[in-house]
Design an enzyme around this catalytic site. Sequence first.
Site, PDB file in Angstrom:
ATOM      1  N   ARG A 122       0.774  -1.192   0.144  1.00 25.35           N
ATOM      2  CA  ARG A 122      -0.030  -0.100   0.068  1.00 25.35           C
ATOM      3  C   ARG A 122       0.877   1.142   0.029  1.00 25.35           C
ATOM      4  NH1 ARG A 122      -5.840  -1.384   2.666  1.00 25.35           N
ATOM      5  NH2 ARG A 122      -6.653  -1.826   0.794  1.00 25.35           N
ATOM      6  N   GLN A 127      -1.193   2.843  -5.617  1.00 29.00           N
ATOM      7  CA  GLN A 127      -2.560   2.693  -5.640  1.00 29.00           C
ATOM      8  C   GLN A 127      -3.480   2.303  -6.552  1.00 29.00           C
ATOM      9  OE1 GLN A 127      -3.189   6.819  -4.219  1.00 29.00           O
ATOM     10  NE2 GLN A 127      -2.733   6.393  -1.946  1.00 29.00           N
ATOM     11  N   ASP A 130      -4.540  -1.161  -6.582  1.00 29.89           N
ATOM     12  CA  ASP A 130      -4.716  -1.870  -5.283  1.00 29.89           C
ATOM     13  C   ASP A 130      -6.345  -2.385  -5.285  1.00 29.89           C
ATOM     14  OD1 ASP A 130      -5.950  -2.259  -2.664  1.00 29.89           O
ATOM     15  OD2 ASP A 130      -4.856  -0.340  -1.903  1.00 29.89           O
ATOM     16  N   SER A 133      -8.783  -2.016  -2.408  1.00 29.75           N
ATOM     17  CA  SER A 133      -9.472  -0.697  -2.209  1.00 29.75           C
ATOM     18  C   SER A 133     -10.558  -0.611  -3.545  1.00 29.75           C
ATOM     19  CB  SER A 133      -8.533   0.568  -2.612  1.00 29.75           C
ATOM     20  OG  SER A 133      -7.619   0.572  -1.455  1.00 29.75           O
ATOM     21  N   TYR A 230      -3.207  -0.350   8.974  1.00 31.31           N
ATOM     22  CA  TYR A 230      -4.136  -1.186   9.286  1.00 31.31           C
ATOM     23  C   TYR A 230      -4.256  -1.207  10.906  1.00 31.31           C
ATOM     24  CZ  TYR A 230      -4.029  -3.461   4.699  1.00 31.31           C
ATOM     25  OH  TYR A 230      -4.155  -3.708   3.304  1.00 31.31           O
TER      26      TYR A 230
HETATM   27  P1  NAD Z   1      -9.592  -3.530   6.475  1.00 32.26           P
HETATM   28  O1  NAD Z   1     -10.393  -4.025   5.209  1.00 32.26           O
HETATM   29  O2  NAD Z   1      -8.370  -4.120   6.810  1.00 32.26           O
HETATM   30  O3  NAD Z   1     -10.479  -3.199   7.887  1.00 32.26           O
HETATM   31  C1  NAD Z   1     -11.512  -2.315   7.744  1.00 32.26           C
HETATM   32  C2  NAD Z   1     -11.685  -1.255   8.804  1.00 32.26           C
HETATM   33  O4  NAD Z   1     -11.857  -2.090  10.156  1.00 32.26           O
HETATM   34  C3  NAD Z   1     -10.369  -0.647   9.253  1.00 32.26           C
HETATM   35  O5  NAD Z   1     -10.553   0.908   8.959  1.00 32.26           O
HETATM   36  C4  NAD Z   1      -9.953  -1.209  10.400  1.00 32.26           C
HETATM   37  O6  NAD Z   1      -9.361  -0.065  11.168  1.00 32.26           O
HETATM   38  C5  NAD Z   1     -11.242  -1.600  11.116  1.00 32.26           C
HETATM   39  N1  NAD Z   1     -11.176  -2.206  12.158  1.00 32.26           N
HETATM   40  C6  NAD Z   1     -10.425  -3.314  12.539  1.00 32.26           C
HETATM   41  N2  NAD Z   1     -10.846  -3.676  13.846  1.00 32.26           N
HETATM   42  C7  NAD Z   1     -11.917  -2.910  14.497  1.00 32.26           C
HETATM   43  C8  NAD Z   1     -12.630  -2.765  15.612  1.00 32.26           C
HETATM   44  N3  NAD Z   1     -12.550  -3.986  16.624  1.00 32.26           N
HETATM   45  N4  NAD Z   1     -13.605  -1.960  15.637  1.00 32.26           N
HETATM   46  C9  NAD Z   1     -13.693  -1.186  14.581  1.00 32.26           C
HETATM   47  N5  NAD Z   1     -12.967  -1.082  13.598  1.00 32.26           N
HETATM   48  C10 NAD Z   1     -12.087  -2.046  13.477  1.00 32.26           C
HETATM   49  O7  NAD Z   1      -9.230  -2.116   6.203  1.00 32.26           O
HETATM   50  P2  NAD Z   1      -9.127  -1.204   4.886  1.00 32.26           P
HETATM   51  O8  NAD Z   1     -10.262  -0.905   4.141  1.00 32.26           O
HETATM   52  O9  NAD Z   1      -8.315  -2.083   3.671  1.00 32.26           O
HETATM   53  O10 NAD Z   1      -8.165   0.294   5.036  1.00 32.26           O
HETATM   54  C11 NAD Z   1      -7.092   0.231   5.767  1.00 32.26           C
HETATM   55  C12 NAD Z   1      -6.244   1.420   5.805  1.00 32.26           C
HETATM   56  O11 NAD Z   1      -5.858   1.441   4.609  1.00 32.26           O
HETATM   57  C13 NAD Z   1      -7.298   2.532   5.743  1.00 32.26           C
HETATM   58  O12 NAD Z   1      -6.572   3.678   6.460  1.00 32.26           O
HETATM   59  C14 NAD Z   1      -7.054   2.997   4.121  1.00 32.26           C
HETATM   60  O13 NAD Z   1      -7.386   4.558   4.009  1.00 32.26           O
HETATM   61  C15 NAD Z   1      -5.625   2.541   3.931  1.00 32.26           C
HETATM   62  N6  NAD Z   1      -5.390   2.410   2.543  1.00 32.26           N
HETATM   63  C16 NAD Z   1      -4.469   2.840   2.006  1.00 32.26           C
HETATM   64  C17 NAD Z   1      -3.929   2.561   0.600  1.00 32.26           C
HETATM   65  C18 NAD Z   1      -2.598   3.114   0.006  1.00 32.26           C
HETATM   66  O14 NAD Z   1      -2.028   3.926   0.431  1.00 32.26           O
HETATM   67  N7  NAD Z   1      -2.484   2.460  -1.058  1.00 32.26           N
HETATM   68  C19 NAD Z   1      -5.027   1.812  -0.075  1.00 32.26           C
HETATM   69  C20 NAD Z   1      -5.921   1.347   0.550  1.00 32.26           C
HETATM   70  C21 NAD Z   1      -6.139   1.757   1.738  1.00 32.26           C
END
Ligand code: NAD
Length: 386
Positions: A122, A127, A130, A133, A230
């Site tokens: 990530r 991006q 991904d 996403s 994460y």
């Molecule tokens: P994910 O699918 O792993 O998890 C979904 C969400 O659940 C996350 O926000 C996580 O913090 C939350 N979570 C976990 N345990 C929890 C709990 N007990 N109670 C409430 N919430 C809980 O996450 P994701 O959608 O893949 O995204 C994770 C992060 O990565 C985000 O900040 C996103 O913006 C970032 N991201 C970065 C890039 C990049 O830089 N290329 C791309 C995609 C996402």
Amino acid sequence: MIAIGVPAEGPDEPRIGLTPETVKKLVKAGAKVTIRSDAGLRSHFSDEQYEEAGASIAKSDKDAVADADVVFTVRRPPVDLAKAMKKGASLIGMLDPFSDTDGLEALAKTGVSLFAMELMPRITRAQSMDVLSSQSNLAGYKAVVDASAAFERALPMMMTAAGTVPAARVFVMGAGVAGLQAIATARRLGAIVTATDVRPAAKEQVESLGAKFIAVEDEEFKQAETAGGYAKEMSDDYKKKQAELVAEHVKNQDIVITTALIPGRPAPKLISKAMIESMRPGSIIVDLAAERGGNAELTEPGDIAEHKGVRIFGQLNLPGQVPVNASSLYARNLQAFIEPFIDKETKELAIDWDDELAVGTAIARDGAIVNDRVAGGKTSSGGKAS
Ligand code: NAD
């Protein structure tokens, strides 16, 4: 000239690895593309559209992949497909690298190089590649649309001569990619939206979408994010405090969308049976974590459960229910990944095995698993990279 092959997916997968739009771009970049006939139909892409874009149509999956240097799939294909490929050719898809390790090893043993798109680092450069996403975004949208269609009341507040219809209350648990899109969609439909997450960075994102953030914001919460962005597994003490807060909040919600995941672990259980029983009959929970066991205690993965008038949707593969968009975004992710590996002069496949993106996603080469996390995950039942 690089040859790219795209077989048909299995009966449960409506998405496809390339769209006519991406075929056109890859052909322009010097590729020869072969698509299995009718493979795009469930995403509403016809053979004629693929041909117009410059692809050839093959009668069977075997014919589609036999001469390919690169094969694009959505899901992990059967071993027979890899056997039909050239030795050393690359198979790129969402290969579900942490489950059924034996199946993965069998696939690796065919000598095909395997790349799991879920493991894309990530970083900014990646991006556009991904897949987590691009697909989660659509899942978040579809979860809200499904919930609102099944909810036997309206979502927005309506002021009419006959009286006021109150706005529905939607609570989104987990404000990652899927959760943020769920928040945005529910807001557009006029619901009163609240959301929770264990990562402090999520608070501002939730608020910027016009939703209220609900969480125990103690010292542990302030540290609860990995370098990769994460969530971390929280302490028992934090989980208890957060569960109490959530229990109080959930009572008054009409729709709860859960998306909480921790890489490499089963989905955290956030909605207990008692919480479900505290909700009004007619309320709806959509559990997007169903594939990894679910965030709600009564979720039945792949099904809709009902308990005391509350329905819990545990459908799998929500992106597959928006296949046109899901395929379009997924195919662009694949195109963005492979294009830098096409030699500008010779137009041949030239994978830079030292490139961070190849290192991150490659899971097998020359008959063996080459990714430490995947090799070490022999006992893991599912998960994502951190
Ligand atoms: P994910 O699918 O792993 O998890 C979904 C969400 O659940 C996350 O926000 C996580 O913090 C939350 N979570 C976990 N345990 C929890 C709990 N007990 N109670 C409430 N919430 C809980 O996450 P994701 O959608 O893949 O995204 C994770 C992060 O990565 C985000 O900040 C996103 O913006 C970032 N991201 C970065 C890039 C990049 O830089 N290329 C791309 C995609 C996402």
